[in-house]
Enzyme design. Structure first.
Site: not given
Ligand code: ARG
Length: 479
Positions: A161, A282, A288
């Site tokens: 999960h 980016s 990034k």
């Protein structure tokens, strides 16, 4: 009417095809990729016609040598010849042979149809593609095994999960994907057994009228046998569907591993770092470094699954035998193979340059109460029924959460407050090392088991031979 079409089927026609119809109907831009297979099949057909007494030995020799020349002529040309006027690759090859040999070129199509011809060409192409995909799958498996060997003792959390569940070894995670990919390779190999049968001799639909030795021509082309029914042989594309199904499931597996790797490279997890060669930045956020390679692997899966659906729907409702709808089989087949090939090679490359942050992995493996099952097992060992042990440990976890500590940081009294049966040695069984070592079943994550599994995976891959050259950081992805 264009001369080349008149030569192919124009005798019955008085008017030229519309330009719109030609653009709609012609498949040369797509099926040009079958040119080598068409030449190979045509060569075998010329010999078969010789064997059947339709062509003389001299004629066969001249046809075969013209086909050799033609093969050299088209070598390396990825684009179809412009303005040839040919409808498809089969017509183009025949047209060139007629240009090269005159009337002899017109004899090659005796006793065959483009219907059995295209089926044979496509089977030859698919067989080659399957072999390539299996080789690329092995390349990814090799990288996963190398990563597992390098990180032999690195623990990480195992999740269910997407919540921390129990600690595992990172190598165990690698080997999970090795297994998935093994099944993909096996599915492709299985599909190959039904791909590799020869439809030549089926002609248009009812079988050829010439005494062609079908077994011989099949063997010459490396097929394992011949198709049993001419109607089925010219209209069957199950072999393409099966190949696409195997590709689609492999793509789903790649998408799953890509997703996990993307997640593990986030600051939140911090387990993996990818090298600059496969990451992009980016245009606005200078900090990034994005895992585009993996996102594209995950993304391309959509098209590949779509390719299989496209063909299934094309086949639905087709009456026997050949229908032009079948011409729509090639785009999905080529598209899925091109994409899957890129994804497999890209993934191998990302894995080869990837770094593992061992401390982050270990920290996460220790945290999150991933050893709660251990404590329950300890209590079971001291006579507590498992269900009661489960409840007691649940209360202990709550107590630890309230104090902001891990289970093993709780003093023995705090543990015994909820689990009176806990032994003096309880802390020893809560360590990461013990948690891992106790998963000592075949297929379990105990270090000893994982070592054996890594060895056997490496041996199996070595035995398969032809180890692919690794794509190293900084290198291009070869075509
Ligand atoms: N271009 C066709 C295809 O890919 C070849 C077979 C054409 N046969 C025919 N009867 N028109 O399916």
């Amino acid at each position: 009417m264009a001369d080349e079409r008149r030569a192919m089927w124009g005798g019955r026609f008085t008017a030229d095809p519309d330009a719109l119809f030609r653009a709609f109907n012609d498949s040369l831009p797509i099926d040009w990729r079958l040119v080598h297979q068409d030449i190979e099949g045509s060569t075998a057909w010329a010999r078969a016609l010789g064997g059947a007494g339709v062509l003389t030995t001299d004629e066969v020799g001249r046809l075969v040598s013209a086909l050799v020349d033609l093969d050299a002529e088209v070598h390396g040309s990825h684009e179809p010849p412009v303005d040839s006027g040919a409808e498809d690759v089969h017509s183009w090859v025949e047209q060139r042979l007629i240009e090269m040999l005159g009337d002899l070129g017109k004899k090659l199509h005796t006793g065959r149809s483009r219907n059995d011809q295209v089926a044979a060409d496509l089977r030859l192409w698919t067989r080659g593609a399957i072999d390539e995909r299996i080789g690329e799958i092995r390349g990814v498996q090799r990288e996963l095994v190398r990563l597992g060997q390098r990180e032999r003792s690195t623990p990480m959390p195992g999740y269910t999960h997407l919540q921390r569940a129990q600690p595992i070894l990172l190598a165990h995670w690698c080997l999970a994907y090795v297994e998935m990919l093994d099944r993909d390779a096996a599915r492709l190999a299985d599909a190959r057994t039904r791909v590799n049968v020869c439809p030549l001799g089926s002609a248009a639909l009812a079988g050829t009228t010439y005494p062609i030795d079908r077994e011989k021509i099949a063997a010459e082309l490396g097929f394992d046998g011949i198709t049993a029914n001419s109607l089925d042989a010219v209209s069957d594309r199950d072999f393409v569907v099966e190949t696409l199904a195997a590709c689609a499931l492999a793509a789903v597996h790649l998408s799953r591993i890509a997703e996990e790797m993307i997640l593990y490279a986030t600051a939140e997890f911090g387990f993996f770092t990818f090298d600059d060669g496969v990451s992009s930045g980016s245009s606005i956020m200078p900090q990034k470094k994005n895992p585009d390679a993996l996102e594209l692997i995950r993304g391309k899966c959509g098209r590949i699954v779509g390719d299989q659906t496209a063909l299934l729907v094309t086949l639905k409702g087709l009456p026997l035998a050949y229908n032009k709808d079948l011409q729509e089989d090639k785009q999905p087949l080529f598209d899925a193979n091109d994409r899957l090939s890129m994804c497999l090679r890209m993934l191998a490359r990302v894995l080869s340059g990837m770094e593992v942050n061992r401390e982050a992995c270990e920290r996460a493996a220790v945290g999150g109460f991933a050893n709660a099952t251990e404590l329950a097992d300890h209590l079971v060992g001291r006579g507590v029924p498992f269900r009661d042990a489960h409840t007691q440990v649940g209360l202990i976890v709550r107590a630890a959460i309230e104090r902001g500590v891990t289970i093993e940081q709780l003093p023995i009294d705090a543990i015994r407050a909820h689990a009176p049966a806990a032994g003096e040695d309880v802390h020893a069984c809560l360590t990461l090392a013990s948690t891992l070592a106790r998963r000592d079943v075949p297929g379990g994550t105990a270090p000893a088991r994982v070592s054996v599994a890594l060895e056997s995976a490496a041996k199996k891959l070595d035995a398969l031979g032809d180890p692919q050259t690794r794509i190293q950081p900084g290198e291009g992805v070869p075509e």
